[in-house]
Each structure stands twice: as structure tokens, then as C-alpha cells.
Design an enzyme around this catalytic site. Structure first.
Site, PDB file in Angstrom:
ATOM      1  CG  HIS A   1     -77.569  61.647  10.996  1.00 22.69           C
ATOM      2  ND1 HIS A   1     -78.869  61.281  11.272  1.00 22.69           N
ATOM      3  CD2 HIS A   1     -77.100  62.247  12.127  1.00 22.69           C
ATOM      4  CE1 HIS A   1     -79.173  61.644  12.506  1.00 22.69           C
ATOM      5  NE2 HIS A   1     -78.122  62.235  13.040  1.00 22.69           N
TER       6      HIS A   1
ATOM      7  CE1 TYR B   1     -74.977  55.970   6.175  1.00 24.44           C
ATOM      8  CE2 TYR B   1     -73.115  56.824   7.427  1.00 24.44           C
ATOM      9  CZ  TYR B   1     -74.369  57.006   6.871  1.00 24.44           C
ATOM     10  OH  TYR B   1     -74.999  58.202   7.003  1.00 24.44           O
TER      11      TYR B   1
ATOM     12  NE  ARG C   1     -79.367  60.136   6.215  1.00 27.79           N
ATOM     13  CZ  ARG C   1     -78.572  59.235   6.809  1.00 27.79           C
ATOM     14  NH1 ARG C   1     -78.932  58.669   7.939  1.00 27.79           N
ATOM     15  NH2 ARG C   1     -77.418  58.894   6.271  1.00 27.79           N
TER      16      ARG C   1
HETATM   17  C1  LIG Z   1     -82.023  58.343  23.031  1.00 28.00           C
HETATM   18  C2  LIG Z   1     -81.117  58.711  21.912  1.00 28.00           C
HETATM   19  N1  LIG Z   1     -80.155  57.877  21.532  1.00 28.00           N
HETATM   20  C3  LIG Z   1     -79.284  58.214  20.559  1.00 28.00           C
HETATM   21  C4  LIG Z   1     -79.375  59.417  19.916  1.00 28.00           C
HETATM   22  C5  LIG Z   1     -78.341  59.810  18.849  1.00 28.00           C
HETATM   23  N2  LIG Z   1     -78.973  59.860  17.532  1.00 28.00           N
HETATM   24  C6  LIG Z   1     -79.441  61.011  17.016  1.00 28.00           C
HETATM   25  S1  LIG Z   1     -80.234  60.800  15.569  1.00 28.00           S
HETATM   26  C7  LIG Z   1     -79.959  59.142  15.586  1.00 28.00           C
HETATM   27  C8  LIG Z   1     -80.537  58.291  14.483  1.00 28.00           C
HETATM   28  C9  LIG Z   1     -82.043  58.388  14.434  1.00 28.00           C
HETATM   29  O1  LIG Z   1     -82.562  57.662  13.348  1.00 28.00           O
HETATM   30  P1  LIG Z   1     -84.093  57.751  12.949  1.00 28.00           P
HETATM   31  O2  LIG Z   1     -84.950  57.592  14.145  1.00 28.00           O
HETATM   32  O3  LIG Z   1     -84.293  56.778  11.849  1.00 28.00           O
HETATM   33  O4  LIG Z   1     -84.325  59.232  12.450  1.00 28.00           O
HETATM   34  P2  LIG Z   1     -83.667  59.988  11.219  1.00 28.00           P
HETATM   35  O5  LIG Z   1     -82.401  60.608  11.703  1.00 28.00           O
HETATM   36  O6  LIG Z   1     -83.452  58.998  10.140  1.00 28.00           O
HETATM   37  O7  LIG Z   1     -84.647  61.031  10.845  1.00 28.00           O
HETATM   38  C10 LIG Z   1     -79.217  58.786  16.716  1.00 28.00           C
HETATM   39  C11 LIG Z   1     -78.757  57.425  17.012  1.00 28.00           C
HETATM   40  C12 LIG Z   1     -80.416  60.261  20.334  1.00 28.00           C
HETATM   41  N3  LIG Z   1     -80.605  61.467  19.776  1.00 28.00           N
HETATM   42  N4  LIG Z   1     -81.263  59.894  21.317  1.00 28.00           N
END
Ligand SMILES: Cc1ncc(C[n+]2csc(CCOP(=O)(O)OP(=O)(O)O)c2C)c(N)n1
Ligand SMILES: Cc1ncc(C[n+]2csc(CCOP(=O)(O)OP(=O)(O)O)c2C)c(N)n1
Ligand SMILES: [Mg+2]
Ligand SMILES: [Mg+2]
Lengths: 362, 328, 328, 362
Positions: free
Chosen positions: A263, A272, A259
Site C-alpha cells: 500500500h 495478507y 497494486r
Molecule cells: C475516510 C477514510 N477512511 C480511511 C482511510 C485510511 N485509508 C487510506 S488508503 C486506504 C485504502 C484505500 O483503498 P482504495 O480506495 O482501493 O485505494 P488504493 O489505496 O488501492 O489506491 C485506507 C483505508 C482514509 N484515508 N479515509
């Protein structure tokens, strides 16, 4: 180690057919996709990139509430849809706008969620694309259900279920892989490992040798691919879809990507990670790489490049114009869709709001 | 000098910091609470000050976060965990209902769980779906939990300090839209403890009962009503469980009329409970049925429609007008 | 002949059987629902009659069961799933709240989820911890769900048939202690649909409002009261969401006094909602505040103590006595 | 396949040191435990069996509400506790009564749950045994938390966390393994694969090559053992506890055994399996096997056998007497333990009940 393990464990290294410098490499198991496919893929990557960057710009202009960009991950986005047929389903997350649009869903409808006029803006049945899922990994179970129902109906449907590296830690990831394996459901679980879950790096997410190694615990074959190599992704995902379609059950694919941006626009990645960590990944850009290969192979010239850019511009323009229009979702809708027939309570509440709004206007 | 001007997010941060300084066994963990300092910066700087062992990021799994916190609390720690948004606390629901709430009772008091589950909650920030739920009723209905919600900067600090010191598990609901609200507070003077409601504004005509994000709205409504000559008393619950029947009922008895103001959908909620229990206790002091101004019974709306879901000053004033001021 | 004598478990089984015969897309799955026929035998014989593809055991994971049911409902099926006990439905809470309840609304009505989540619930069977929860309030508070609970054998059959035919997701609460209650019913005559409450017994003095496992207790209490010269009307809600305000309020207005009888802990529950909404609507018809006879705000007790938690005839009669029959 | 995989994947066959006929076999990696350990283990198996069967009898006599017996799984039960030190913790499920009692908890207190006078009857801190967990797999996360806290405190604690084959399908299993691995927590996850989850056979639970293969997806070494061979279990579990104690992080062990009786007395196993399937497992009984080995090795004779039986009889007698006493838990307790200080609401409710009971008695 036995054949079972050889069948289920991923390759020692992520599959890569075109390297960072645009050079093609032979692979024992996978072959370079046909030239037309790659040229078409190139145009889609360019369009995807443009969509990502235009959407980010629209956030800055206040036209979108938020945008989780897949800038740098476009090869995953595009490959995930290119390997599907019309009869197949796509289950995207909030970051997979480009995949959804590649699948043919209208970009403005796709961005409804992030614009904030409704939760999901497109008809999931039209292009067989599930609503984007925010609760992480939950959609994987829906994907398994859709696939199992398709098998019960005798339909030739493969389901492509997307998830991030962070999402693999959720219990629902585990349950989805297990149900799919036990039911032998035609699902391709596709992990975009972009090394981060918001601020959390992969090393704090898992101690596994790779995310593709998770497959064997379910009896599901795991494979990994270079996530910035469209050719490798098409080969690996295409083969996985083929196996699922042929009745070989679920497949787990991990794409290793990165990425490169924060985010979302609301995030501050400098808190970070260092820019120094990001820099080499910019060099591994999926578009650059495919461009270099295609150019070297005589498959891409300035004219074609310009054509791709101009098609991408059109999408961007469509977005800009579409999102400049103010939308005024009707408050009455708040009560209309929960139930096929609204409950007496909702009818009462809808009337209350209508009355309030009428008085406001008066 | 203990007077400081802080936002609610900063006050929560200060409370965590002071609690961690005061007690080595206090730990803070969850998703993105380390280097990032939390998506709302409530844990900003804690890893830097206390090290990775005291404030750390976990894998992305809420049941895992709550479940491991239970174990840590069983073994001498006082964990504070964050659910990034309250709707992402649902994966931990079994751990919360079947274990956090029941452990002490199950073991005849032998195993206490001094832990805090922090939940950014409620709306008003233009968040997309799943980012603006109000889930306090689920927890309030679950025997064995203590459920609090600060509405002021001072309470954010003091209720969190009290929650961390509390011997039993506390679900700590943080109204997101108040994170940035600033106030000057005196860290040297403690606010009332858990279980105590507070009258935020006196008024003889009717009582507004609110908690968390609706307290400032209720105060605004009281201000507006006063301009029109009607004096509204405002009670801030602060603590949903235990519920301060004494303060609330005394307030309602004084005015004979009341409106409950809560952001969550009304059906089978904390607001239903308030109406029910206050009516049970104060029936003959009531000149009119207690009214509710709550969210509709719908999923939280998308950003462009959210204003319709939120209790507003006008809606509160309308409800007050409805309290049968004429003989009926 | 459509007259049959059935236990409630048998009536549910018959409803599933008839629904599966009538519609090929109806599927039944969950833990132990196949060869075993469910721990309460509600799915007895279904795999034998309809085959493994229509009624089947799943891996042991409730979020998985509900999550995959969502997908199947999205793709043309009408899944009926069983949570073995309602407390084991908590692992599926996120799927229920964030998806089952919200899918139709989120997609502007494009994706309906015709699915039923069956939950054996409530106590009175001497079950050990986690086997006697009453979790209906969690679901009733969640907008987008339909929540029903049969109290009679006929309703078990008809409400389940209606739930399976219903275009939207239904949480179907089955009172465990009534599974073995037998009654002669007429499968040819449909009971009222979802959303309708029913007056089970007429009476002019006070109204008992009950649902699920407390309906027979309320009827018993009414019988006992009649012996003492007091006529109690008994309303069986049948459907918690949607709530039948009309029937309930009409009943309460007729008597001017009411007691809500529910097994779940009272705080922030369905019983709170009933008191609140009926009071809001019928305030001036009430001679006394509506009383509640509910479970205490404690985890469901161990078998040797469970009788104290259950609404009893005596407790109901005491509550009725409390309805300020003398001038106060 | 690389060394990582060799390190993390289980042996090709479950480890077994004594076979069904009581013959000892050499193993490349594991050695037979010392004779005294096996003789002591034998006595514990006999006592465990007696406890199981006595408890089942007490259900039939109405003195227990229900009893999920580990009849036939006693080798797992006994091994799980024999490998632990006093400083270690045990996290049992509802089926692990024998393990709890082996750990030194009073049998009557242990059966409080199943007798129905309270939820959990023993003090978890006394012998470091967590309350028995009914919600499946949830306890695994608590185990990880206890282990992590112990590390933070610098304590030399290993946590033995028990789970069934069915329990491995729950999301919490996944999250527990993952948290433990990322935190490098000293937990031994011990799966008693008895081939059934109530009526559901393993084949409907998972398509994995073995449950021990689940470890690699978390970077956790997996190993499997014959669940009816106390010697093999002691060796494998002992080694796992040793590695965890030495700072090598969590370990996953699968014992392959069989639930020879019904799920509980309330279950009717004839609805879902044939006696023919059960018969061979009766031959593989863990006590028979160890008896044969010890007898052959001259370590067990009729005197020692009688001594073990009589110790077991004492336990059974203790149970019978203890459970024949009627207990009358005080209803006031219903309100006392939820909070360190009861809420005003609970005080009110306690008073209501006290008043009601006083009136009943009057
Ligand atoms: C059940 C749940 N917990 C927490 C979140 C908050 N949250 C949104 S995106 C994220 C990180 C997700 O990381 P990843 O699965 O690696 O996907 P990326 O954003 O890198 O595409 C978090 C913690 C959420 N959407 N759903
Ligand atoms: C979360 C949860 N879901 C369902 C149940 C009901 N249940 C109790 S035991 C059991 C089977 C467990 O099988 P397994 O894990 O193999 O353990 P075993 O009984 O064989 O020891 C089920 C489904 C439960 N206790 N918890
Ligand atoms: Mg990621
Ligand atoms: Mg088992």
C-alpha cells in the site's frame, strides 16, 4: 432486458485493445488510438514508472515521509490525463502522483504533501488539479460541484474524478454519483480497481458483479476496461470524456488493475497476500505490453526507447535534486492561511509562537 | 506470572485477546484489522486465534462500521470497532452522535449499547494531514458517550478491558505516539476504573492536568521543574467523560495553581471545560487563573512543522512561570 | 424607505434575496429549499425570482450538499446551503471538518471557499428528537470555520449578508425559536460585522454573556433583575468564531461578575470556552467565578420536558444571585 | 446480458397481482396469496387507515405534536409485517406507525414519540421492532448489524428494513446495502417509493431506471412491486423474506406508491404539487382495490366489512382515549437513562433540577 439496461450496464468483459502479449485485438465498439498517441503514451508510462520508483527510493532515504506508489497502475494514471483538455479538471487521490505530474504539475510541488513541508504544494488553479484527497471518496463530491458550476457558467469543462476500489464503499461515492446523475454533470468517475484497499481484497469490499455495475443504480452508464492496457483505457476514457462533454451527463469507468507493491512503504503486504498472487500481474505490466505492441508495429525502436528512458531519467534527477534540498517551512505560515484575514485569536497565537521562537534562538 | 513488558500497542492487543477469550460475544472489526492486524498492529493475530467470525475486515466505510456495530450491540454482541485514524471517524459522526450516544436514553434504558469505538488519535508521529487530529472534544461534548484516553501501558490494558466490559458505549482514544512506549506491567493487578483520575506525581506548588499523549510530557516537565526547585503535581485524567471532579479539584486545591495540558486545539475543547469547571469549583483556592497549554487553533501542521503544535516541556514550564508567583 | 417590519425568517429571506440580486454567483441549495421555500420558509420565493439554476432542491444527502458546495465554491460560485436541521448536518461532518475548514489552509491560501452553511438550530419549538440539537460547539472547535449566530432580526439580515460576502466559509446558526420573532429594522443601516460582539443592555452589577436563542432570555432576565434593583449588562456575542475578546472582557471587567447563558449542553462547549478565556484574561477583576447557565449534559428532551433544558429567566437570576455578593 | 444480470435486475414492470379495478392477473413468477391471508390483510388495511386518520385528527386537536401519515401507503405497511415471523425484526422510520402497530406494538406506546412525552415509547425487544428512526437511512445499518449478529448466533432471523425514496440518497443506504451483501446478511431492504421526500419529487432524487435497479451495484437482487396492491406486495416481500431466510443474502424491494397527503400536518403540499397529480392516486387506493377483488371473489361481504370497520373503530377509540389522558413525564427521567450508572455530573444536574422544581412548587 430493455434498452435502458443495455445502455447503462458495462460490457461483458473489460475492454481491451492490446492483450498481455502485445497483440492488438479488434473491438466492436472501441478503436485503437492513433500511433502518435500511443508512442507519446509510452513515453509517459516510462516517465511515470520512473517517478514512482524514484519516489519510493527517496522514502527509503528519508526524503519523503511516505509514498503510495502507483507502480503497475501507470496506464491508468497516464490515460486519465491524456484524455483531458486544458479546460478540464482532475481530482486525484493520494496515490495519483503520476497522474498529477502527467497533467503538468511540478513534481516537487506535487510531493510537498508526502515530503511533509506543507499539506498541498501546488496551485490547484494552475493546471486545474485539485489537491490530493486523503479522506476517501470525499473528492468525488467536490468534482461534481466543480462540474456543475462549470455548466452554470457555460464552460466547456469535463471533470475527471479518481477513486480506488476501496473508496467506492464510502457513502460519498454514492452521493457523488447520484448528485452528478440528477444534475447531469460532466464528470467521469474513474475507479482504479487495483484489487486491494490496503490489506482488504476486493471480495471483502463488494459483492457486485463489477464496480462498473454500480452505474445503473444512478442512471449512469458504466464501462470497464483492462487497467493495464493503455490503448483500451484511452479509448474508453476518451469516449467517456467525449460523452460527458457532449452533454450526456456523468460516466462511470472501472479499470481493472492490480497494486503490485505494498500500500505504501510503511505497509507489509506479506501479511495478507502471497507472492504467487502478485507474480502473474507482473507479467501484465502496462509498459511491457505497450512496448511489445509498439515494437511489433514498428512504432518503437531502441532509439525511441532510449529517448523515453532519458526523459524519465531527467524527471528522476529533478526529483532527487529537488528533494535533497532541505526545506524549512516558516512556522508563521501555520497561522496565515486559515482565513483571508487572520482572527484576533490566531494573531495572538502567532505572536506567541514568534516570541517563543525568538527566545529559543536567543 | 502476570508481569510482562509490553508496548502500548501490545497491551491493547492483549486486552482485546483477553476480552475475546473471556467473552464469546466480543467482536473486533474495522478496516484492515484482520490479516494485517491493523495499521498499528493492535489487532495482530486476533483473526488467527479467534477466526474470521470474531475479528474481521469490513468494507471501507466508517458510518457502516459504527452503524452495523450498533445493530450487533442491540442483538447481543459486544462489538469493538476501530476507526483507522480518528479523522476517519468523521464519516461516522451522525451514527455516533444521533444513535450511539442516544440509543439508551431514547429507549428509556431498554436498549443498551455495549460497544467500544477505538480511535488512534493525536500527533507526534510525523503523519501527513488527516492523520493527527485530536477529536476527543467532539465526543466529550456529546451527552451519552463515555470518553477515555490511556496514557500508560497499564491503563491501555485495563481501560480497554473495562471499556469492553462497560454496559454503555465507550469512545476509546489511543494516543498514537505512545503506541511504541514500553513498560513492565502486572496484568494481575487492575488499575482504577473508568471515571477515575489518578495523581501520577505529587507536588505542592502547582498542578498539571493532562490526559492521553500529554501525560508523559507533563511528567517530564515536572521532572525538569523539580530540578529547578518547583514541585509540580501531575494529574492524569484517564477518563474525560465521566470527569473526576473530586480528584482534580482536590489536587488543584492543594496547590492553588494549575495548568491544563492538552494536544487538541484549545477553543471550545476539553481543556476549556477543565478550566471552566475547576475554576467554578475552586475559585477561592486559586492564586492565579488556570493556564492552558494546548495546540493552537489551526489544523494539525505538516510533519516538518508539527513540533510547534505539540505541548512541550518548555511551554508547560513557561505557563507554570506565568502563574503569578509574585503578588500581582 | 428601508424601514421594514420583518420576522427573523423573513429577514433571512430578504438577505438571501438581496445577496442573490447583488451577485449572480450566489446560489442557494439544499433539501426542500425550492418550491416549498424551506421547512421554515427562509428560502420562500427564491426559485420563483431567480430560477431553478440559482435556488434548487438537491437529492437528500447532506454530505452531498456540502461536498458539492465545496466544488462550486472552488469554481467561482458563492453557494449558500441549508442543513434542514442542524442535527441533519452530522452526515456532512467529514466534509465540513476535513475539507470546508481545511481547504484554504491546505492550499496555502490558493483555494478560498466563500460558502455559507445555514443551520436552523436549538430548541424551544416542541420538536421531536433530532430537531432541537445545539451543535455550534462542534463547529466552533474546528479551526478554519467562522461561526456566527444572530439573535435579532436586524442581525439575521446583516450577519447573513456579511456571511455571504465573506471570503471564507461561514457556519450560520439560526435559532429556530426566533424565526417568528418580529422587529422593525432599517435595511439601510448595517449592523456591526462578523467578529464583533455587541452590548445589548448596559448594567453595572453583573454581565450576562449570551448568543443566539438565549439573548432574548438574557434580556428578559436583565429586565426582571432591574425590577429588583440589580443592573445586568447583556452581551450578545453574535460571532462565536472569531471571538470578540475585547468587547466581552471589557464588559466583564466593568462588572466583575458574569454569567454565560447558552442552550447547548455545557460540557466541553462554547460556554466552557467563554468561561475559560474570560477567566484567563480577567481573573483579577472577578469577584466570583463566572457561572454558566446551559443545557444539561443530556440529549435534548422530548417536547413535554423541554422547558427543563432551556435556560430560563429564573435560572439566570439564580445564577446571578450565586455570584457571591456577600463576602465569602 | 448474462444470468448474473438477469438474477439481479428487477422485473420490467412492478409486480402486480390485483389491478386498480380489483381484477386479479396471472404473473409468471408470483402467485396470489391464499384467500384467508388476503381477508386478514384487508382487515389490517382498514385498521391501518383508521389509525392514520385518527392520529391526524389528534394532531389537529393538539394531542400529538406531529404525525407523518402513511394514508394511502397502508398496503406497504401491512405487507411489511405480515410476511415476518415472530423471530424476525422490523426497522421502521417515522412514517411507519401502522407497520409497528400491525406488528403488535401498543398504539399509544408507538405514538409516544409523536405525542412528545418521550423519544421512543415501546420496548424494542418485546415485538422485535427497533425505535423509529428519524435520521434518514441510518437505521438500515443497524438492521444489517442485527441480522449479522443473528447469523453469528445461529438464529433464524430475517430483518425487514424500511426506507423512503428520499432516504435512498443518503450515504448510509449505500453502506448498508454493501455491508449486507458482503456479509450475506438476511435483510430485506424495503423502499416505499411514495414519489416524494417532503416536497422533492423522485425525478430530483434520482435518475435511476428504478430504485430496485440499485441492487445490482451491490450484488443484491432487486425487485419492484405495485405499492398499492397488497397481494403483489405479500408475494414479492414474502418471497424476499423466504430467500433471505434460506441463506440467499439481502434483498432489495421497491414498492411504487404515492404520498396522497402532505408530508406531515405541518407541511403544505399545495406549494409544490397540483391536486391534479394526486387525484389518480386516490383511485388507486389499496383498500378500495382489495375490497373490489375480495368482493368479486365472494370473500368479502357487508358483515365482514362491518367487522373490519368495527375492529378499526376500537383501535381508534383506544387511541382517542389513551391520547386524551395528559401524561406528565417525570423530569427526573431526563438524567436516568443515558448511562447504566449516571455519571457524577448527571447526578449533580439531576439534583439541581430537583431542587429547582421543589422550590417552584414551594
Ligand atoms: C475516510 C477514510 N477512511 C480511511 C482511510 C485510511 N485509508 C487510506 S488508503 C486506504 C485504502 C484505500 O483503498 P482504495 O480506495 O482501493 O485505494 P488504493 O489505496 O488501492 O489506491 C485506507 C483505508 C482514509 N484515508 N479515509
Ligand atoms: C439525515 C436526515 N436529513 C434530513 C431529514 C429531514 N427529513 C425528514 S423526512 C424527509 C423526507 C424523507 O423522504 P422519504 O425518504 O422519501 O420518506 P417519506 O417521508 O416520503 O416517507 C426529510 C428531508 C432527516 N430526517 N434526516
Ligand atoms: Mg485499491
Ligand atoms: Mg418518500
Amino acid at each position: 432486458m430493455s434498452t435502458v439496461e443495455e445502455r447503462l450496464l458495462p460490457s461483458a468483459e473489460p475492454v481491451r485493445l492490446i492483450d498481455e502479449h502485445g497483440a492488438a485485438h479488434d473491438h466492436a465498439q472501441y478503436q485503437l488510438p492513433p500511433a502518435e498517441t500511443l508512442v507519446d503514451g509510452y513515453a509517459q508510462l516510462v516517465k511515470g514508472r520512473r517517478l514512482n520508483d524514484q519516489a519510493s527510493a527517496l522514502v527509503r532515504q528519508g526524503r519523503l515521509a511516505v509514498y503510495p506508489s502507483s507502480h503497475g497502475q501507470e496506464a491508468c494514471q497516464v490515460a486519465a490525463t491524456m484524455v483531458l483538455g486544458d479546460q478540464d479538471w482532475l481530482f486525484p487521490t493520494y496515490r495519483d502522483t503520476v497522474a498529477i505530474v502527467s497533467r503538468g504539475v511540478d513534481p516537487i510541488e506535487t510531493l510537498t504533501l508526502l515530503r511533509g513541508d506543507w499539506h498541498s504544494g501546488y496551485d490547484p488553479y494552475e493546471r486545474k488539479v485539485a489537491p490530493q484527497s486523503t479522506p476517501l471518496a470525499t473528492q468525488l463530491l467536490h468534482a461534481v460541484g466543480v462540474a456543475h458550476a462549470a455548466r452554470l457558467k457555460g464552460e466547456d469543462t469535463v471533470v475527471m474524478a479518481l477513486v480506488g476500489d476501496g473508496g467506492t464503499s464510502e457513502g460519498d461515492f454514492h452521493e457523488a454519483l447520484n448528485f452528478a446523475a440528477v444534475w447531469h454533470a460532466p464528470v467521469v468517475f474513474f475507479i482504479q480497481n487495483n484489487e486491494y484497499a490496503i490489506s482488504v481484497p476486493l471480495a471483502k469490499q463488494t459483492a457486485a458483479p463489477s464496480l462498473a455495475h454500480k452505474g445503473i443504480g444512478y442512471g449512469v452508464p458504466g464501462e470497464r476496461a483492462d487497467g493495464n492496457d493503455l490503448a483500451g483505457l484511452l479509448a474508453v476514457l476518451g469516449a467517456a470524456v467525449g460523452r460527458a462533454r457532449a452533454g450526456e451527463g456523468p460516466q462511470l469507468i472501472e479499470a481493472h488493475t492490480y497494486r503490485v507493491q505494498a500500500h505504501t512503504n510503511a505497509d507489509d503486504a506479506s501479511r495478507y497476500r502471497d507472492d504467487a498472487e502478485v507474480a502473474p500481474w507482473l507479467e501484465r505490466d502496462p509498459i511491457k505490453r505497450l512496448d511489445a505492441y509498439l515494437t511489433g508495429a514498428g512504432l518503437l525502436d531502441d532509439d525511441k526507447r532510449a529517448a523515453a528512458a532519458s526523459a524519465a531519467d531527467q524527471t528522476a534527477e529533478y526529483l532527487r535534486v529537488g528533494l535533497m534540498e532541505d526545506v524549512h517551512p516558516d512556522p508563521a505560515e501555520l497561522f496565515q492561511h486559515l482565513y483571508s484575514t487572520p482572527t484576533p485569536q490566531l494573531r495572538e497565537q502567532a505572536a506567541f509562537l514568534a516570541d517563543e521562537l525568538a527566545r529559543e534562538e536567543a | 506470572m502476570t508481569h510482562v513488558k509490553l508496548s502500548m500497542a501490545q497491551a491493547l492487543n492483549q486486552a482485546l485477546r483477553d476480552a475475546m477469550r473471556a467473552d464469546d460475544t466480543v467482536l473486533m472489526f474495522g478496516e484492515d484489522v484482520g490479516a494485517l492486524g491493523g495499521v498499528f498492529r493492535v489487532t495482530d493475530g486476533l483473526t488467527a486465534e479467534f477466526g474470521e467470525a470474531r475479528c474481521f475486515d469490513t468494507p471501507l466505510a466508517e458510518s457502516g462500521i459504527v452503524g452495523t456495530a450498533i445493530g450487533m450491540a442491540m442483538n447481543g454482541m459486544r462489538p469493538v470497532v476501530e476507526m483507522q485514524f480518528d479523522a476517519f471517524g468523521y464519516p461516522a459522526f451522525e451514527q455516533v452522535v444521533s444513535h450511539v450516544a442516544k440509543m439508551r436514553n431514547r429507549t428509556r434504558g431498554r436498549v443498551s449499547l455495549p460497544m467500544v469505538i477505538r480511535m488512534p488519535y493525536a500527533g507526534g508521529i510525523g503523519g501527513v494531514e488527516h492523520h493527527c487530529d485530536s477529536s476527543e472534544s467532539y465526543y466529550a461534548h456529546t451527552p451519552g458517550l463515555t470518553v477515555v484516553a490511556p496514557a500508560t501501558v497499564a491503563d491501555a490494558y485495563w481501560l480497554l478491558r473495562r471499556a469492553i466490559e462497560f454496559p454503555d458505549p465507550v469512545v476509546f482514544m489511543e494516543p498514537k505516539k505512545l503506541y511504541w512506549a514500553k513498560d513492565e506491567i502486572d496484568l494481575g493487578v487492575a488499575e482504577p476504573g473508568i471515571g477515575q483520575a489518578v495523581v501520577r506525581r505529587e507536588g505542592a506548588d502547582a498542578t498539571l492536568i493532562a490526559y492521553g499523549p500529554t501525560v508523559p510530557v507533563a511528567l517530564e516537565a515536572a521532572e525538569a521543574a523539580a530540578a529547578e526547585g518547583r514541585q509540580l503535581q501531575v494529574v492524569d485524567l484517564r477518563s474525560i467523560v465521566p470527569f473526576d471532579d473530586e480528584t482534580v479539584c482536590a489536587a488543584v486545591r492543594r496547590t492553588g495553581r494549575a495548568v491544563v495540558v492538552a494536544e487538541a486545539s484549545g477553543f471550545a475543547s476539553v481543556s476549556s471545560e477543565i478550566v471552566a469547571r475547576v475554576t467554578e469549583r475552586c475559585f477561592h483556592s486559586l492564586a492565579a487563573p488556570i493556564r492552558r497549554v494546548t495546540g493552537f487553533d489551526i489544523p494539525y501542521p505538516p510533519p516538518h512543522l508539527e513540533r510547534h503544535q505539540l505541548p512541550s516541556v518548555d511551554r508547560i514550564l513557561d505557563a507554570v512561570d506565568d502563574l503569578q508567583w509574585e503578588d500581582s
